[in-house]
Write a protein that holds these residues in place. Structure first.
Motif: not given
Length: 587
Positions: A222-231, A384-388, A409-410
Protein backbone atom coordinates in the motif's frame (compact mmCIF):
# COMPACT_ATOMS: atom_id res chain seq x y z
CA UNK A 1 29.88 9.83 -29.52
CA UNK A 2 28.13 13.06 -30.57
CA UNK A 3 29.58 16.18 -28.90
CA UNK A 4 27.45 19.26 -28.18
CA UNK A 5 28.45 22.70 -26.88
CA UNK A 6 27.29 24.59 -23.79
CA UNK A 7 25.57 27.92 -24.54
CA UNK A 8 24.06 28.72 -21.13
CA UNK A 9 24.62 27.79 -17.47
CA UNK A 10 21.98 28.57 -14.84
CA UNK A 11 22.89 26.83 -11.59
CA UNK A 12 22.19 23.10 -12.06
CA UNK A 13 20.56 23.78 -15.46
CA UNK A 14 22.82 23.73 -18.52
CA UNK A 15 21.63 24.41 -22.10
CA UNK A 16 23.68 22.88 -24.93
CA UNK A 17 23.32 23.06 -28.73
CA UNK A 18 24.26 20.53 -31.40
CA UNK A 19 22.37 17.81 -29.52
CA UNK A 20 19.99 16.78 -32.33
CA UNK A 21 20.86 13.07 -31.96
CA UNK A 22 20.10 12.99 -28.22
CA UNK A 23 16.77 12.07 -26.56
CA UNK A 24 14.90 13.30 -23.49
CA UNK A 25 16.11 11.51 -20.31
CA UNK A 26 19.45 10.54 -21.92
CA UNK A 27 22.45 10.80 -19.60
CA UNK A 28 25.19 13.16 -20.74
CA UNK A 29 28.68 14.10 -19.51
CA UNK A 30 29.00 17.88 -19.14
CA UNK A 31 32.31 19.75 -19.69
CA UNK A 32 35.79 18.24 -19.54
CA UNK A 33 35.13 17.39 -15.89
CA UNK A 34 32.54 14.83 -17.16
CA UNK A 35 29.82 15.97 -14.75
CA UNK A 36 26.80 13.64 -14.84
CA UNK A 37 23.64 15.24 -16.25
CA UNK A 38 20.28 14.23 -17.70
CA UNK A 39 18.39 15.82 -20.59
CA UNK A 40 14.98 17.04 -19.39
CA UNK A 41 13.87 19.08 -22.42
CA UNK A 42 14.63 19.20 -26.16
CA UNK A 43 13.92 22.17 -28.45
CA UNK A 44 15.32 21.55 -31.92
CA UNK A 45 18.99 20.76 -31.42
CA UNK A 46 19.06 22.49 -28.02
CA UNK A 47 18.95 20.32 -24.93
CA UNK A 48 18.19 21.49 -21.40
CA UNK A 49 20.23 19.38 -19.00
CA UNK A 50 19.87 19.04 -15.24
CA UNK A 51 23.34 18.41 -13.83
CA UNK A 52 23.63 16.17 -10.79
CA UNK A 53 26.86 17.77 -9.59
CA UNK A 54 28.10 21.24 -8.68
CA UNK A 55 28.35 23.37 -11.86
CA UNK A 56 30.61 26.11 -10.47
CA UNK A 57 33.41 26.94 -12.90
CA UNK A 58 31.89 25.67 -16.14
CA UNK A 59 30.73 28.06 -18.85
CA UNK A 60 29.66 28.48 -22.50
CA UNK A 61 31.72 26.76 -25.15
CA UNK A 62 32.59 23.67 -23.11
CA UNK A 63 31.69 20.25 -24.57
CA UNK A 64 28.74 17.99 -23.73
CA UNK A 65 29.09 14.28 -24.50
CA UNK A 66 25.95 12.17 -25.03
CA UNK A 67 25.86 8.56 -23.86
CA UNK A 68 22.60 7.55 -25.57
CA UNK A 69 21.34 5.74 -22.47
CA UNK A 70 18.81 6.84 -19.81
CA UNK A 71 19.68 7.38 -16.13
CA UNK A 72 19.98 3.83 -14.79
CA UNK A 73 20.98 2.02 -11.59
CA UNK A 74 23.13 -1.06 -11.16
CA UNK A 75 21.32 -3.92 -9.45
CA UNK A 76 23.09 -6.91 -7.93
CA UNK A 77 24.85 -8.20 -4.79
CA UNK A 78 26.35 -5.40 -2.72
CA UNK A 79 23.29 -3.13 -2.48
CA UNK A 80 22.45 -4.03 1.12
CA UNK A 81 24.36 -2.26 3.93
CA UNK A 82 25.44 0.39 1.37
CA UNK A 83 24.84 4.14 1.32
CA UNK A 84 24.37 5.84 -2.05
CA UNK A 85 23.66 9.39 -3.16
CA UNK A 86 20.64 10.31 -5.31
CA UNK A 87 22.16 8.89 -8.52
CA UNK A 88 23.57 5.74 -6.89
CA UNK A 89 27.15 6.81 -6.35
CA UNK A 90 28.53 4.78 -3.39
CA UNK A 91 29.37 7.43 -0.79
CA UNK A 92 31.58 5.20 1.35
CA UNK A 93 33.75 4.20 -1.63
CA UNK A 94 33.98 7.84 -2.77
CA UNK A 95 35.00 8.94 0.74
CA UNK A 96 37.81 6.35 0.76
CA UNK A 97 38.93 7.61 -2.67
CA UNK A 98 38.72 11.42 -2.40
CA UNK A 99 37.83 12.31 1.21
CA UNK A 100 34.74 13.63 2.98
CA UNK A 101 33.43 15.85 0.17
CA UNK A 102 32.25 14.93 -3.32
CA UNK A 103 34.71 15.94 -6.03
CA UNK A 104 33.53 16.99 -9.50
CA UNK A 105 33.45 14.21 -12.04
CA UNK A 106 34.51 11.44 -9.64
CA UNK A 107 33.50 8.08 -11.09
CA UNK A 108 33.13 4.98 -8.90
CA UNK A 109 31.00 1.98 -9.92
CA UNK A 110 27.86 1.60 -7.78
CA UNK A 111 28.58 -2.09 -7.12
CA UNK A 112 32.02 -3.21 -5.97
CA UNK A 113 33.72 -4.95 -8.92
CA UNK A 114 36.40 -6.58 -6.75
CA UNK A 115 34.36 -8.21 -3.98
CA UNK A 116 33.86 -11.95 -4.47
CA UNK A 117 30.49 -13.63 -3.85
CA UNK A 118 29.72 -17.33 -3.54
CA UNK A 119 27.20 -18.20 -6.26
CA UNK A 120 24.96 -21.27 -5.83
CA UNK A 121 23.01 -22.24 -8.99
CA UNK A 122 19.37 -23.35 -8.78
CA UNK A 123 19.09 -24.35 -12.47
CA UNK A 124 21.22 -26.82 -14.41
CA UNK A 125 22.49 -27.31 -17.93
CA UNK A 126 19.63 -28.06 -20.29
CA UNK A 127 17.02 -26.02 -18.38
CA UNK A 128 15.03 -23.36 -20.26
CA UNK A 129 15.05 -19.91 -18.66
CA UNK A 130 13.50 -16.53 -19.47
CA UNK A 131 13.11 -13.02 -18.00
CA UNK A 132 12.55 -13.10 -14.24
CA UNK A 133 13.58 -16.71 -13.61
CA UNK A 134 15.99 -17.23 -10.72
CA UNK A 135 19.20 -18.93 -11.86
CA UNK A 136 21.10 -18.90 -8.57
CA UNK A 137 21.54 -17.34 -5.14
CA UNK A 138 24.18 -15.42 -3.23
CA UNK A 139 24.17 -15.02 0.57
CA UNK A 140 24.51 -11.23 0.50
CA UNK A 141 24.21 -10.71 4.25
CA UNK A 142 23.72 -13.15 7.11
CA UNK A 143 19.92 -12.72 6.88
CA UNK A 144 19.19 -11.92 3.20
CA UNK A 145 19.63 -14.31 0.30
CA UNK A 146 20.19 -12.41 -2.94
CA UNK A 147 18.42 -14.13 -5.84
CA UNK A 148 20.11 -13.71 -9.22
CA UNK A 149 17.43 -13.28 -11.91
CA UNK A 150 17.51 -13.45 -15.71
CA UNK A 151 17.65 -9.86 -17.09
CA UNK A 152 15.05 -8.48 -19.51
CA UNK A 153 15.42 -9.55 -23.13
CA UNK A 154 17.29 -12.79 -22.36
CA UNK A 155 15.86 -16.30 -22.73
CA UNK A 156 17.12 -19.66 -23.88
CA UNK A 157 18.59 -22.98 -22.74
CA UNK A 158 21.34 -23.14 -20.13
CA UNK A 159 24.59 -24.49 -21.59
CA UNK A 160 26.89 -23.98 -18.64
CA UNK A 161 26.39 -22.93 -15.00
CA UNK A 162 28.42 -23.87 -11.94
CA UNK A 163 28.79 -23.10 -8.25
CA UNK A 164 31.76 -20.96 -7.35
CA UNK A 165 33.18 -17.62 -6.21
CA UNK A 166 32.63 -14.74 -8.63
CA UNK A 167 32.67 -10.96 -8.77
CA UNK A 168 29.46 -9.27 -9.94
CA UNK A 169 30.96 -8.74 -13.41
CA UNK A 170 32.05 -12.37 -13.93
CA UNK A 171 29.96 -14.67 -16.13
CA UNK A 172 27.98 -17.13 -14.00
CA UNK A 173 25.77 -18.66 -16.70
CA UNK A 174 26.16 -19.25 -20.44
CA UNK A 175 23.25 -20.07 -22.77
CA UNK A 176 23.27 -22.31 -25.85
CA UNK A 177 23.17 -19.25 -28.13
CA UNK A 178 26.36 -17.89 -26.52
CA UNK A 179 24.61 -15.27 -24.30
CA UNK A 180 26.54 -14.71 -21.08
CA UNK A 181 24.81 -13.70 -17.82
CA UNK A 182 26.59 -12.07 -14.87
CA UNK A 183 25.21 -10.83 -11.54
CA UNK A 184 24.60 -7.17 -12.58
CA UNK A 185 21.41 -5.80 -14.08
CA UNK A 186 21.00 -2.18 -15.21
CA UNK A 187 17.55 -0.60 -15.15
CA UNK A 188 16.37 2.95 -16.05
CA UNK A 189 15.07 4.58 -12.88
CA UNK A 190 12.11 6.37 -14.46
CA UNK A 191 10.53 3.18 -15.79
CA UNK A 192 8.85 0.69 -13.47
CA UNK A 193 10.12 -2.90 -13.52
CA UNK A 194 7.62 -5.35 -15.03
CA UNK A 195 5.66 -8.00 -13.12
CA UNK A 196 3.06 -10.64 -13.98
CA UNK A 197 0.02 -9.07 -12.31
CA UNK A 198 -1.01 -7.11 -9.23
CA UNK A 199 -2.79 -8.64 -6.24
CA UNK A 200 -5.29 -7.27 -3.75
CA UNK A 201 -3.25 -5.86 -0.81
CA UNK A 202 -5.34 -7.40 1.99
CA UNK A 203 -2.74 -8.15 4.70
CA UNK A 204 -1.49 -5.31 6.94
CA UNK A 205 2.09 -4.17 7.22
CA UNK A 206 2.48 -4.80 10.96
CA UNK A 207 4.48 -1.90 12.41
CA UNK A 208 4.22 -2.44 16.17
CA UNK A 209 2.91 1.12 16.52
CA UNK A 210 -0.52 0.88 18.18
CA UNK A 211 -2.10 4.00 16.67
CA UNK A 212 -1.12 2.77 13.18
CA UNK A 213 -1.85 -0.96 13.40
CA UNK A 214 -5.16 -0.58 15.23
CA UNK A 215 -6.67 2.63 13.88
CA UNK A 216 -4.93 3.56 10.61
CA UNK A 217 -3.28 0.44 9.14
CA UNK A 218 -1.40 0.32 5.85
CA UNK A 219 -1.47 -2.83 3.73
CA UNK A 220 1.61 -4.64 2.46
CA UNK A 221 1.85 -3.17 -1.01
CA UNK A 222 0.00 0.00 0.00
CA UNK A 223 0.83 3.70 0.16
CA UNK A 224 0.83 6.10 3.11
CA UNK A 225 1.63 9.77 3.67
CA UNK A 226 2.92 11.34 6.90
CA UNK A 227 2.33 15.10 6.68
CA UNK A 228 3.17 17.29 9.62
CA UNK A 229 4.79 20.56 10.68
CA UNK A 230 8.35 20.98 11.90
CA UNK A 231 9.03 19.07 15.14
CA UNK A 232 5.91 16.89 15.04
CA UNK A 233 7.82 13.63 14.63
CA UNK A 234 7.72 12.68 10.92
CA UNK A 235 11.27 11.38 10.88
CA UNK A 236 10.85 9.44 14.15
CA UNK A 237 7.68 7.79 12.78
CA UNK A 238 9.57 6.74 9.65
CA UNK A 239 12.51 5.48 11.71
CA UNK A 240 10.10 3.41 13.82
CA UNK A 241 8.53 1.93 10.71
CA UNK A 242 11.94 1.16 9.22
CA UNK A 243 13.00 -0.54 12.45
CA UNK A 244 9.87 -2.49 13.33
CA UNK A 245 7.63 -3.00 10.26
CA UNK A 246 7.47 -6.64 9.18
CA UNK A 247 9.05 -6.00 5.78
CA UNK A 248 12.09 -8.04 4.78
CA UNK A 249 13.97 -5.20 3.04
CA UNK A 250 14.08 -1.49 3.95
CA UNK A 251 15.02 1.26 1.47
CA UNK A 252 15.43 4.60 3.28
CA UNK A 253 15.64 7.69 1.04
CA UNK A 254 16.81 10.85 2.80
CA UNK A 255 15.62 13.32 0.15
CA UNK A 256 16.76 16.86 0.94
CA UNK A 257 16.74 16.28 4.70
CA UNK A 258 19.28 17.63 7.19
CA UNK A 259 22.66 15.95 7.16
CA UNK A 260 22.52 15.28 10.90
CA UNK A 261 19.31 13.25 10.47
CA UNK A 262 21.02 10.97 7.96
CA UNK A 263 23.94 10.77 10.40
CA UNK A 264 21.49 9.60 13.08
CA UNK A 265 20.25 6.89 10.70
CA UNK A 266 23.81 5.80 9.93
CA UNK A 267 24.71 5.69 13.63
CA UNK A 268 21.49 4.07 14.87
CA UNK A 269 20.63 1.43 12.26
CA UNK A 270 23.82 -0.68 12.67
CA UNK A 271 23.19 -0.79 16.44
CA UNK A 272 19.49 -1.74 16.20
CA UNK A 273 18.89 -5.45 16.60
CA UNK A 274 16.38 -6.86 14.14
CA UNK A 275 13.62 -8.37 16.37
CA UNK A 276 13.20 -11.37 14.05
CA UNK A 277 16.85 -12.33 13.56
CA UNK A 278 18.86 -10.61 16.31
CA UNK A 279 21.19 -9.23 13.62
CA UNK A 280 21.89 -5.57 12.80
CA UNK A 281 19.07 -3.79 10.95
CA UNK A 282 21.59 -2.55 8.35
CA UNK A 283 21.91 -6.12 7.05
CA UNK A 284 18.57 -5.69 5.29
CA UNK A 285 18.71 -1.93 4.60
CA UNK A 286 19.74 0.24 1.64
CA UNK A 287 20.32 3.94 2.40
CA UNK A 288 20.05 6.70 -0.20
CA UNK A 289 21.25 10.06 1.09
CA UNK A 290 20.72 13.30 -0.77
CA UNK A 291 20.96 15.86 2.00
CA UNK A 292 19.85 19.48 1.77
CA UNK A 293 23.35 20.76 0.88
CA UNK A 294 23.89 18.27 -1.97
CA UNK A 295 23.11 19.17 -5.62
CA UNK A 296 19.40 19.90 -5.96
CA UNK A 297 18.95 18.07 -9.28
CA UNK A 298 20.11 14.75 -7.77
CA UNK A 299 17.40 15.19 -5.13
CA UNK A 300 14.80 14.93 -7.90
CA UNK A 301 16.32 11.61 -9.06
CA UNK A 302 16.81 10.12 -5.58
CA UNK A 303 13.28 8.82 -5.02
CA UNK A 304 13.31 7.11 -8.44
CA UNK A 305 16.64 5.49 -7.59
CA UNK A 306 15.12 4.27 -4.31
CA UNK A 307 11.92 2.86 -5.83
CA UNK A 308 13.88 1.05 -8.59
CA UNK A 309 16.09 -0.68 -6.00
CA UNK A 310 12.92 -1.55 -4.04
CA UNK A 311 11.34 -3.05 -7.18
CA UNK A 312 14.44 -5.19 -7.74
CA UNK A 313 14.13 -6.78 -4.29
CA UNK A 314 10.36 -7.10 -4.78
CA UNK A 315 11.05 -9.09 -7.95
CA UNK A 316 13.04 -11.58 -5.84
CA UNK A 317 9.86 -12.24 -3.84
CA UNK A 318 10.58 -10.02 -0.83
CA UNK A 319 8.31 -7.61 1.02
CA UNK A 320 9.96 -4.17 0.79
CA UNK A 321 9.22 -0.95 2.66
CA UNK A 322 10.52 2.30 1.16
CA UNK A 323 10.61 5.46 3.27
CA UNK A 324 10.86 8.76 1.39
CA UNK A 325 11.81 11.59 3.74
CA UNK A 326 10.64 13.98 2.49
CA UNK A 327 8.72 14.30 -0.77
CA UNK A 328 8.25 18.04 -0.10
CA UNK A 329 12.00 18.56 -0.59
CA UNK A 330 11.75 16.50 -3.79
CA UNK A 331 8.89 18.75 -4.98
CA UNK A 332 11.00 21.82 -4.16
CA UNK A 333 13.71 20.44 -6.47
CA UNK A 334 11.06 20.02 -9.19
CA UNK A 335 9.98 23.63 -8.63
CA UNK A 336 13.52 24.95 -8.85
CA UNK A 337 14.27 23.10 -12.09
CA UNK A 338 10.88 24.13 -13.55
CA UNK A 339 11.62 27.76 -12.74
CA UNK A 340 15.01 27.60 -14.44
CA UNK A 341 13.33 26.08 -17.52
CA UNK A 342 10.98 29.12 -17.50
CA UNK A 343 7.90 26.86 -17.50
CA UNK A 344 4.47 28.27 -16.63
CA UNK A 345 4.13 27.85 -12.84
CA UNK A 346 1.14 26.23 -11.15
CA UNK A 347 0.01 26.61 -7.52
CA UNK A 348 2.65 28.29 -5.31
CA UNK A 349 5.18 28.09 -8.14
CA UNK A 350 5.16 24.29 -8.37
CA UNK A 351 5.07 22.91 -11.93
CA UNK A 352 1.71 21.91 -13.41
CA UNK A 353 2.91 18.29 -13.60
CA UNK A 354 3.54 17.97 -9.83
CA UNK A 355 0.55 15.65 -9.35
CA UNK A 356 1.44 13.32 -12.21
CA UNK A 357 5.09 13.06 -11.08
CA UNK A 358 3.99 12.21 -7.53
CA UNK A 359 1.62 9.58 -8.95
CA UNK A 360 4.46 8.10 -11.04
CA UNK A 361 6.33 7.46 -7.78
CA UNK A 362 3.54 6.22 -5.50
CA UNK A 363 1.89 4.03 -8.16
CA UNK A 364 5.02 1.87 -8.31
CA UNK A 365 3.94 0.36 -4.99
CA UNK A 366 1.86 -2.81 -4.87
CA UNK A 367 1.65 -6.48 -4.04
CA UNK A 368 2.42 -8.47 -7.19
CA UNK A 369 3.05 -11.89 -8.68
CA UNK A 370 6.59 -11.55 -10.00
CA UNK A 371 7.86 -12.62 -13.41
CA UNK A 372 9.35 -16.11 -13.38
CA UNK A 373 8.15 -19.69 -13.55
CA UNK A 374 7.86 -20.15 -9.74
CA UNK A 375 4.98 -17.64 -9.29
CA UNK A 376 6.63 -15.94 -6.28
CA UNK A 377 4.97 -12.89 -4.71
CA UNK A 378 6.57 -9.61 -3.66
CA UNK A 379 5.33 -6.30 -2.29
CA UNK A 380 6.45 -2.68 -2.06
CA UNK A 381 4.92 -0.44 0.60
CA UNK A 382 5.64 3.26 0.03
CA UNK A 383 5.59 5.64 3.02
CA UNK A 384 6.28 9.27 2.15
CA UNK A 385 6.80 12.11 4.61
CA UNK A 386 5.44 15.51 3.59
CA UNK A 387 6.68 18.74 5.21
CA UNK A 388 4.04 21.40 4.49
CA UNK A 389 5.19 24.94 5.39
CA UNK A 390 3.65 25.87 8.73
CA UNK A 391 1.82 22.54 8.86
CA UNK A 392 -0.77 23.72 6.32
CA UNK A 393 -1.86 20.59 4.45
CA UNK A 394 -3.91 22.62 1.98
CA UNK A 395 -0.65 23.39 0.14
CA UNK A 396 -0.05 21.72 -3.27
CA UNK A 397 2.38 18.91 -2.32
CA UNK A 398 0.15 17.61 0.49
CA UNK A 399 -2.96 17.80 -1.68
CA UNK A 400 -1.27 16.10 -4.66
CA UNK A 401 -0.08 13.33 -2.31
CA UNK A 402 -3.46 12.83 -0.63
CA UNK A 403 -5.14 12.31 -4.01
CA UNK A 404 -2.87 9.29 -4.58
CA UNK A 405 -2.19 7.58 -1.24
CA UNK A 406 -4.77 5.58 0.70
CA UNK A 407 -3.48 6.18 4.24
CA UNK A 408 -3.13 9.59 5.88
CA UNK A 409 -1.30 9.85 9.20
CA UNK A 410 -1.86 13.50 10.07
CA UNK A 411 0.72 14.68 12.60
CA UNK A 412 -0.44 17.35 15.01
CA UNK A 413 1.88 20.01 16.47
CA UNK A 414 -0.41 20.43 19.53
CA UNK A 415 -0.11 16.72 20.37
CA UNK A 416 3.67 16.92 19.92
CA UNK A 417 3.88 19.96 22.24
CA UNK A 418 1.92 17.96 24.83
CA UNK A 419 4.54 15.20 24.47
CA UNK A 420 1.99 12.79 23.01
CA UNK A 421 3.94 10.62 20.55
CA UNK A 422 3.38 9.35 17.93
CA UNK A 423 1.59 12.68 17.39
CA UNK A 424 -0.88 11.18 14.87
CA UNK A 425 -4.20 13.00 15.21
CA UNK A 426 -6.93 10.34 15.42
CA UNK A 427 -9.63 12.83 14.41
CA UNK A 428 -8.31 13.74 10.95
CA UNK A 429 -6.25 10.67 9.98
CA UNK A 430 -7.73 7.84 7.94
CA UNK A 431 -6.97 4.53 6.22
CA UNK A 432 -8.82 3.32 3.14
CA UNK A 433 -7.46 -0.19 3.78
CA UNK A 434 -9.46 -0.41 7.02
CA UNK A 435 -12.19 -2.79 5.78
CA UNK A 436 -9.64 -5.23 4.29
CA UNK A 437 -7.44 -5.14 7.37
CA UNK A 438 -10.42 -5.58 9.74
CA UNK A 439 -11.23 -8.90 8.02
CA UNK A 440 -7.59 -9.97 8.30
CA UNK A 441 -7.38 -8.98 11.98
CA UNK A 442 -10.61 -10.82 12.86
CA UNK A 443 -9.30 -13.93 11.11
CA UNK A 444 -5.70 -13.83 12.38
CA UNK A 445 -5.74 -12.05 15.77
CA UNK A 446 -9.18 -12.27 17.39
CA UNK A 447 -12.68 -12.09 15.96
CA UNK A 448 -13.56 -9.09 18.15
CA UNK A 449 -10.58 -6.94 17.10
CA UNK A 450 -12.46 -4.89 14.49
CA UNK A 451 -15.49 -4.31 16.73
CA UNK A 452 -13.22 -3.23 19.62
CA UNK A 453 -11.39 -0.82 17.30
CA UNK A 454 -14.70 0.70 16.17
CA UNK A 455 -15.86 1.02 19.78
CA UNK A 456 -12.63 2.76 20.84
CA UNK A 457 -12.78 5.15 17.88
CA UNK A 458 -16.43 5.99 18.71
CA UNK A 459 -15.36 6.88 22.27
CA UNK A 460 -12.60 9.17 20.97
CA UNK A 461 -15.05 10.90 18.63
CA UNK A 462 -17.63 11.34 21.41
CA UNK A 463 -14.89 12.75 23.64
CA UNK A 464 -14.20 15.43 21.03
CA UNK A 465 -17.85 16.57 21.13
CA UNK A 466 -18.04 16.43 24.93
CA UNK A 467 -14.86 18.52 25.26
CA UNK A 468 -16.64 21.35 23.42
CA UNK A 469 -19.36 21.32 26.09
CA UNK A 470 -16.77 21.15 28.89
CA UNK A 471 -14.99 24.21 27.49
CA UNK A 472 -18.26 26.14 27.41
CA UNK A 473 -20.00 25.20 30.68
CA UNK A 474 -17.57 23.03 32.65
CA UNK A 475 -17.19 19.32 33.29
CA UNK A 476 -19.68 19.24 36.18
CA UNK A 477 -22.50 20.00 33.74
CA UNK A 478 -22.07 16.54 32.19
CA UNK A 479 -23.86 13.44 33.41
CA UNK A 480 -21.74 10.84 35.20
CA UNK A 481 -22.13 8.55 32.15
CA UNK A 482 -20.62 11.23 29.90
CA UNK A 483 -17.85 11.92 32.42
CA UNK A 484 -17.05 8.20 32.38
CA UNK A 485 -16.75 8.42 28.58
CA UNK A 486 -14.18 11.20 29.02
CA UNK A 487 -12.21 9.04 31.47
CA UNK A 488 -12.33 6.03 29.12
CA UNK A 489 -11.22 8.17 26.14
CA UNK A 490 -8.38 9.59 28.25
CA UNK A 491 -7.31 6.02 29.04
CA UNK A 492 -7.36 5.14 25.31
CA UNK A 493 -5.24 8.20 24.54
CA UNK A 494 -2.69 7.93 27.34
CA UNK A 495 -2.57 4.20 28.11
CA UNK A 496 -2.98 2.88 24.57
CA UNK A 497 -2.21 5.41 21.81
CA UNK A 498 0.71 7.15 23.48
CA UNK A 499 3.87 5.10 22.82
CA UNK A 500 7.49 5.76 23.79
CA UNK A 501 9.82 5.15 20.82
CA UNK A 502 12.85 5.24 23.15
CA UNK A 503 11.60 2.72 25.74
CA UNK A 504 13.00 -0.75 25.07
CA UNK A 505 9.64 -2.47 25.70
CA UNK A 506 7.07 0.15 24.68
CA UNK A 507 8.79 0.91 21.35
CA UNK A 508 7.08 -2.16 19.80
CA UNK A 509 3.75 -3.89 20.50
CA UNK A 510 2.79 -7.16 18.83
CA UNK A 511 -0.77 -7.53 17.51
CA UNK A 512 -1.59 -9.92 20.38
CA UNK A 513 -0.44 -7.34 22.93
CA UNK A 514 -2.36 -4.58 21.14
CA UNK A 515 -5.50 -6.73 21.18
CA UNK A 516 -5.25 -7.45 24.92
CA UNK A 517 -4.42 -3.83 25.78
CA UNK A 518 -7.41 -2.52 23.82
CA UNK A 519 -9.73 -5.08 25.43
CA UNK A 520 -8.46 -4.04 28.87
CA UNK A 521 -8.98 -0.30 28.27
CA UNK A 522 -12.50 -0.94 26.94
CA UNK A 523 -13.19 -3.28 29.85
CA UNK A 524 -12.63 -0.30 32.19
CA UNK A 525 -15.40 1.58 30.35
CA UNK A 526 -17.79 -1.41 30.38
CA UNK A 527 -17.16 -2.16 34.05
CA UNK A 528 -17.48 1.53 34.89
CA UNK A 529 -20.91 1.61 33.21
CA UNK A 530 -21.93 -1.49 35.19
CA UNK A 531 -20.87 0.20 38.42
CA UNK A 532 -22.78 3.39 37.57
CA UNK A 533 -25.89 1.32 36.77
CA UNK A 534 -25.60 -0.17 40.26
CA UNK A 535 -25.51 3.22 41.96
CA UNK A 536 -21.75 3.62 42.45
CA UNK A 537 -20.36 7.16 42.34
CA UNK A 538 -18.00 8.07 39.46
CA UNK A 539 -15.29 9.27 41.87
CA UNK A 540 -15.10 5.79 43.44
CA UNK A 541 -14.68 4.21 39.97
CA UNK A 542 -11.96 6.68 38.96
CA UNK A 543 -9.99 6.06 42.18
CA UNK A 544 -9.77 2.27 41.68
CA UNK A 545 -6.17 1.17 42.29
CA UNK A 546 -6.33 -1.22 39.32
CA UNK A 547 -6.16 1.81 37.01
CA UNK A 548 -2.44 2.10 37.79
CA UNK A 549 -1.94 -1.43 36.46
CA UNK A 550 -3.90 -0.52 33.31
CA UNK A 551 -1.62 2.50 32.77
CA UNK A 552 1.51 0.33 33.21
CA UNK A 553 0.48 -2.59 30.96
CA UNK A 554 2.22 -1.00 27.93
CA UNK A 555 5.54 -1.69 29.69
CA UNK A 556 4.89 -5.45 30.01
CA UNK A 557 7.39 -7.47 27.92
CA UNK A 558 5.91 -9.61 25.15
CA UNK A 559 6.45 -12.82 27.14
CA UNK A 560 4.35 -11.45 30.04
CA UNK A 561 1.32 -10.09 28.16
CA UNK A 562 -0.89 -12.79 29.72
CA UNK A 563 -0.77 -10.61 32.86
CA UNK A 564 -3.16 -8.22 31.06
CA UNK A 565 -5.85 -10.91 31.50
CA UNK A 566 -5.09 -10.81 35.24
CA UNK A 567 -5.56 -7.01 35.20
CA UNK A 568 -8.99 -7.45 33.57
CA UNK A 569 -9.98 -10.04 36.22
CA UNK A 570 -8.77 -7.68 38.96
CA UNK A 571 -10.85 -4.88 37.39
CA UNK A 572 -14.02 -7.01 37.41
CA UNK A 573 -13.39 -8.05 41.03
CA UNK A 574 -12.76 -4.43 42.09
CA UNK A 575 -16.09 -3.34 40.57
CA UNK A 576 -17.87 -6.35 42.14
CA UNK A 577 -16.46 -5.28 45.52
CA UNK A 578 -17.64 -1.68 44.99
CA UNK A 579 -21.16 -2.86 44.11
CA UNK A 580 -21.22 -5.22 47.10
CA UNK A 581 -20.08 -2.44 49.47
CA UNK A 582 -22.69 -0.11 48.00
CA UNK A 583 -25.40 -2.73 48.56
CA UNK A 584 -24.39 -3.24 52.20
CA UNK A 585 -24.36 0.52 52.84
CA UNK A 586 -27.80 0.94 51.21
CA UNK A 587 -29.14 -1.91 53.33
Amino acid sequence: MKVGKIIKVSGPLVVAEGMDEANVYDVVKVSDNKLIGEIIEMRGDRASIQVYEETTGIGPGEPVYTTGTPLSVELGPGLLESMFDGIQRPLTSIMELVGDFLVKGVEVPALNREKVWHFVPVVKAGDSISHGDIIGTVQETSIIEHRIMVPKGISGTVKEIAEGDFTVADTVCTLEDGTKINMIQKWPVRRGRPYDHKLNPDAPLVTGQRVIDTFFPVSKGGTAAVPGPFGSGKTVVQHQLAKWADSEIVVYVGCGERGNEMTDVLMEFPEIKDPKTGESLMKRTVLIANTSNMPVAAREASIYTGITIAEYFRDMGYSVAIMADSTSRWAEALREMSGRLEEMPGDEGYPAYLGSRAADFYERSGKVVCLGSDGRMGAITVIGAVSPPGGDISEPVSQATLRIVKVFWGLDANLAYRRHFPAINWMNSYSLYQAKVDKWMDANVENTFASNRAKAMALLQEESGLQEIVRLVGRDSLSEGDQLKLEAAKSIREDYLQQNAFHEVDTYSSLDKQNLMLKCVLAFYDEGKRALDNGIYLNDIIKLSVRDRIARMKYLPENEISKINEVMKELVKAVDDLIEEGGILNA
